[in-house]
Scaffold this motif. Sequence first.
Motif, PDB file in Angstrom:
ATOM      1  N   VAL A  33       2.458  11.561  25.630  1.00 60.36           N
ATOM      2  CA  VAL A  33       1.590  11.612  25.618  1.00 60.36           C
ATOM      3  C   VAL A  33       0.350  12.535  24.912  1.00 60.36           C
ATOM      4  CG1 VAL A  33      -0.781  11.078  27.323  1.00 60.36           C
ATOM      5  CG2 VAL A  33       1.102  10.570  28.565  1.00 60.36           C
ATOM      6  N   LYS A  35      -2.795  11.905  24.306  1.00 58.58           N
ATOM      7  CA  LYS A  35      -4.070  11.568  23.687  1.00 58.58           C
ATOM      8  C   LYS A  35      -4.527  12.999  23.559  1.00 58.58           C
ATOM      9  CE  LYS A  35      -3.892  11.519  28.808  1.00 58.58           C
ATOM     10  NZ  LYS A  35      -4.493  10.877  29.798  1.00 58.58           N
ATOM     11  N   TYR A  39      -3.753  17.029  23.560  1.00 61.13           N
ATOM     12  CA  TYR A  39      -4.427  18.048  24.707  1.00 61.13           C
ATOM     13  C   TYR A  39      -5.122  18.677  23.698  1.00 61.13           C
ATOM     14  CZ  TYR A  39      -2.417  15.053  27.982  1.00 61.13           C
ATOM     15  OH  TYR A  39      -1.812  14.317  28.965  1.00 61.13           O
ATOM     16  N   LEU A  79      -3.547   3.445  26.090  1.00 61.92           N
ATOM     17  CA  LEU A  79      -3.015   3.559  27.552  1.00 61.92           C
ATOM     18  C   LEU A  79      -4.491   2.954  27.898  1.00 61.92           C
ATOM     19  CD1 LEU A  79      -2.111   7.172  27.963  1.00 61.92           C
ATOM     20  CD2 LEU A  79      -0.512   4.595  28.358  1.00 61.92           C
ATOM     21  N   LYS A 123      -1.476  -4.096  33.084  1.00 61.19           N
ATOM     22  CA  LYS A 123      -1.582  -2.091  33.837  1.00 61.19           C
ATOM     23  C   LYS A 123      -2.348  -3.156  34.885  1.00 61.19           C
ATOM     24  CE  LYS A 123      -3.525   2.226  33.303  1.00 61.19           C
ATOM     25  NZ  LYS A 123      -3.422   2.941  32.132  1.00 61.19           N
ATOM     26  N   ARG A 130      -8.917   2.685  38.975  1.00 61.37           N
ATOM     27  CA  ARG A 130      -9.557   3.252  37.949  1.00 61.37           C
ATOM     28  C   ARG A 130      -9.492   1.974  36.977  1.00 61.37           C
ATOM     29  NH1 ARG A 130      -7.572   8.951  34.852  1.00 61.37           N
ATOM     30  NH2 ARG A 130      -6.427   7.352  34.484  1.00 61.37           N
ATOM     31  N   HIS A 159      -0.621   3.665  37.400  1.00 58.76           N
ATOM     32  CA  HIS A 159      -0.444   5.577  36.958  1.00 58.76           C
ATOM     33  C   HIS A 159      -0.540   5.837  38.434  1.00 58.76           C
ATOM     34  CE1 HIS A 159      -1.887   8.858  34.924  1.00 58.76           C
ATOM     35  NE2 HIS A 159      -2.949   8.886  34.806  1.00 58.76           N
ATOM     36  N   ASN A 193       3.740  10.004  35.688  1.00 55.96           N
ATOM     37  CA  ASN A 193       3.225  11.092  34.753  1.00 55.96           C
ATOM     38  C   ASN A 193       3.900  12.473  34.616  1.00 55.96           C
ATOM     39  OD1 ASN A 193       1.973  11.605  36.676  1.00 55.96           O
ATOM     40  ND2 ASN A 193       0.293  11.940  37.160  1.00 55.96           N
ATOM     41  N   SER A 194       3.182  13.595  34.025  1.00 50.46           N
ATOM     42  CA  SER A 194       4.332  14.681  34.342  1.00 50.46           C
ATOM     43  C   SER A 194       4.462  15.051  35.915  1.00 50.46           C
ATOM     44  CB  SER A 194       3.326  15.985  33.953  1.00 50.46           C
ATOM     45  OG  SER A 194       3.724  15.845  32.493  1.00 50.46           O
ATOM     46  N   ARG A 209       6.246   8.937  31.697  1.00 51.55           N
ATOM     47  CA  ARG A 209       4.933   8.968  30.567  1.00 51.55           C
ATOM     48  C   ARG A 209       4.459  10.740  30.949  1.00 51.55           C
ATOM     49  NH1 ARG A 209       2.351   5.435  33.626  1.00 51.55           N
ATOM     50  NH2 ARG A 209       1.781   6.082  33.726  1.00 51.55           N
ATOM     51  N   PRO A 210       5.314  11.835  30.359  1.00 53.62           N
ATOM     52  CA  PRO A 210       4.455  13.483  30.477  1.00 53.62           C
ATOM     53  C   PRO A 210       3.225  13.533  29.757  1.00 53.62           C
ATOM     54  CG  PRO A 210       7.158  13.219  29.497  1.00 53.62           C
ATOM     55  CD  PRO A 210       6.449  11.269  30.073  1.00 53.62           C
ATOM     56  N   GLY A 211       2.041  14.380  29.844  1.00 55.17           N
ATOM     57  CA  GLY A 211       1.713  14.736  29.320  1.00 55.17           C
ATOM     58  C   GLY A 211       1.716  16.401  29.623  1.00 55.17           C
ATOM     59  N   LEU A 212       0.880  16.428  30.404  1.00 54.83           N
ATOM     60  CA  LEU A 212       0.725  17.991  30.392  1.00 54.83           C
ATOM     61  C   LEU A 212       1.698  19.375  29.996  1.00 54.83           C
ATOM     62  CD1 LEU A 212      -1.454  20.239  31.442  1.00 54.83           C
ATOM     63  CD2 LEU A 212      -0.947  20.440  33.312  1.00 54.83           C
ATOM     64  N   TYR A 342      -4.862  20.940  32.204  1.00 55.47           N
ATOM     65  CA  TYR A 342      -6.232  20.222  30.507  1.00 55.47           C
ATOM     66  C   TYR A 342      -6.828  20.510  30.499  1.00 55.47           C
ATOM     67  CZ  TYR A 342      -2.848  16.852  33.901  1.00 55.47           C
ATOM     68  OH  TYR A 342      -1.629  16.536  34.397  1.00 55.47           O
TER      69      TYR A 342
HETATM   70  C1  LIG Z   1      -2.636  11.552  30.421  1.00 64.33           C
HETATM   71  C2  LIG Z   1      -2.109   9.977  31.264  1.00 64.33           C
HETATM   72  C3  LIG Z   1      -0.825  10.344  31.505  1.00 64.33           C
HETATM   73  C4  LIG Z   1      -0.165  11.541  30.825  1.00 64.33           C
HETATM   74  O1  LIG Z   1      -0.671  12.579  32.683  1.00 64.33           O
HETATM   75  P1  LIG Z   1       0.088  13.906  32.948  1.00 64.33           P
HETATM   76  O2  LIG Z   1      -0.480  14.439  33.853  1.00 64.33           O
HETATM   77  O3  LIG Z   1      -0.414  14.514  31.846  1.00 64.33           O
HETATM   78  O4  LIG Z   1       1.419  14.069  32.585  1.00 64.33           O
HETATM   79  C5  LIG Z   1       0.050   9.497  31.560  1.00 64.33           C
HETATM   80  N1  LIG Z   1      -0.368   8.157  31.619  1.00 64.33           N
HETATM   81  C6  LIG Z   1      -1.346   8.381  31.596  1.00 64.33           C
HETATM   82  C7  LIG Z   1      -1.833   6.372  31.854  1.00 64.33           C
HETATM   83  C8  LIG Z   1      -2.567   8.804  31.200  1.00 64.33           C
HETATM   84  O5  LIG Z   1      -3.330   8.675  31.517  1.00 64.33           O
END
Ligand SMILES: *Cc1c(COP(=O)(O)O)cnc(C)c1O
Length: 358
Positions: A33, A35, A39, A79, A123, A130, A159, A193-194, A209-212, A342
Motif C-alpha cells: 500500500v 497511498k 505514506y 482501494l 469489498k 466504513r 478490512h 493490513n500490516s 495488504r501491508p502499508g505501515l 501514520y
Molecule cells: C491503508 C490500507 C491498508 C494498509 O494498512 P496498514 O495499517 O498501513 O498496513 C490496507 N488495506 C486498506 C483497505 C487500506 O485502506
Amino acid sequence: MRCDPHALIDLGALRHNLGVARKAAPSSRILAVIKANAYGHGLPRVAQALHQADALGVARVSEGVRLRSQGIRQPIVVLEGCCGREELEAAAAQELQICIHAPEQLQLLQQTPLPRPVACWLKVDSGMHRLGYPPAEAAEAFRQLRECRNVQGLRLMTHLANADDRADPATDAQLDRFLPLLSGLKVEASIANSAGLLGWPQAQRDWVRPGLMLYGASPFLNSRADELGLRPVMTLRSRLIAVRRFAAGEPIGYGATWHCPEEMPIGVVAIGYGDGYPRHARPGAPVLLNGRRAPLVGRVSMDMITIDLRRHPEAAVGDEVTLWGEGLPAEEVAEHADTIPYQLFCGVTTRVELRERE
Ligand SMILES: *Cc1c(COP(=O)(O)O)cnc(C)c1O
C-alpha cells in the motif's frame, strides 16, 4: 551548510521490510500500500523500489493515474474504487483494478460502456462499518459482478478495524463474518493490513495488504518496529540554529507555557508544524542531538522547536538533530503527540526535501 529540514529515505530498509512481510506471510501475494505519496515517503521512488511486490495499493483513482504517468506498470488496486463515470473510465483506460463497495459503484459499472473490462475487488464490511457490502448482501453483489461484462477478474476483500490491538476479540469476530463467504465462492480474498498480517496468520489468505510496516513502524499499540525486525525508512533531520541561556523562571515560546526550572541552555531547531512536526507534541517529546536524546520544551512553532540542552553542554549551532527515524522510533514521538506514526509520516510537508539515502 544548509539548515533546511530534510527526510532521508532508506530504500534498502524498505526492501528489507517487504522481505519481513514476505517471510511472515509466505503463501500470500503482497499488495503493497503506497497511498498518500507512499505514506509521505515519496513516489515514484518507493513504487520503483517495491518492484518485487505483486501489486500496489492506492486510495484513489487519481493516485493510480499518477503512478501510471510515472511509468509504473505493476498491477494497481484502487482501494476506494470509483466515485463517478469519469473515474471509472480513467481506471479502465489506465488498467487500474477497482474496489466495488456499494450499489452505486456496481450500477455505474453495469451501465457504463468501457473500452475494456476491469479487474474488481468486491469489498465486504465485516464489522468496521466504513466501506463495503454487508456480508448478507455480498453473495448477490458477487453474482452480479461475475455476470457484468465490464468485469474481468473478481476478488473479495475486507478490512480490519481493531487489528492493532492483539487482545481485542473484534478481529476474530470480523474473521468469523468474512471467512464463511469464501467457502461458498471459489475466489481469491484479502483481509490483512500490516497488523492483520503480523498478528493474525489466519487473516493472511491469498493477498495481504501491508502499508505501515513497509515503512518500518510497528502497526501495534505499545510496540516498536525493531521488535518485529523492521527498519525505519524515513529519518527526519534538521539542525540547531541557536543556542541560548536563560535564567530560572524565564518563559520559552508562544503562550509562555513552559518556564525554565533553573538557569539553563535552550536549543532552537529548524523544524516546526509547517514541516509536519506535530504541533501537539508535548514537552518531553524526544529528539536526537549528536546521537543522544534531548527533550522538547515549550510549544511547537511553525518553523522551529525549542529543546532542553542541560544534558548537552557540547551542543553548538549547526549540530544535526533527528526528529524521528534511525535511533528514534516514530512510534515514540507519536505517543508524545497523541497521534500515530501514520500521521507523522503523511504529515511531512512539501517544504521538506526527500533525499534518497546512499
Ligand atoms: C491503508 C490500507 C491498508 C494498509 O494498512 P496498514 O495499517 O498501513 O498496513 C490496507 N488495506 C486498506 C483497505 C487500506 O485502506
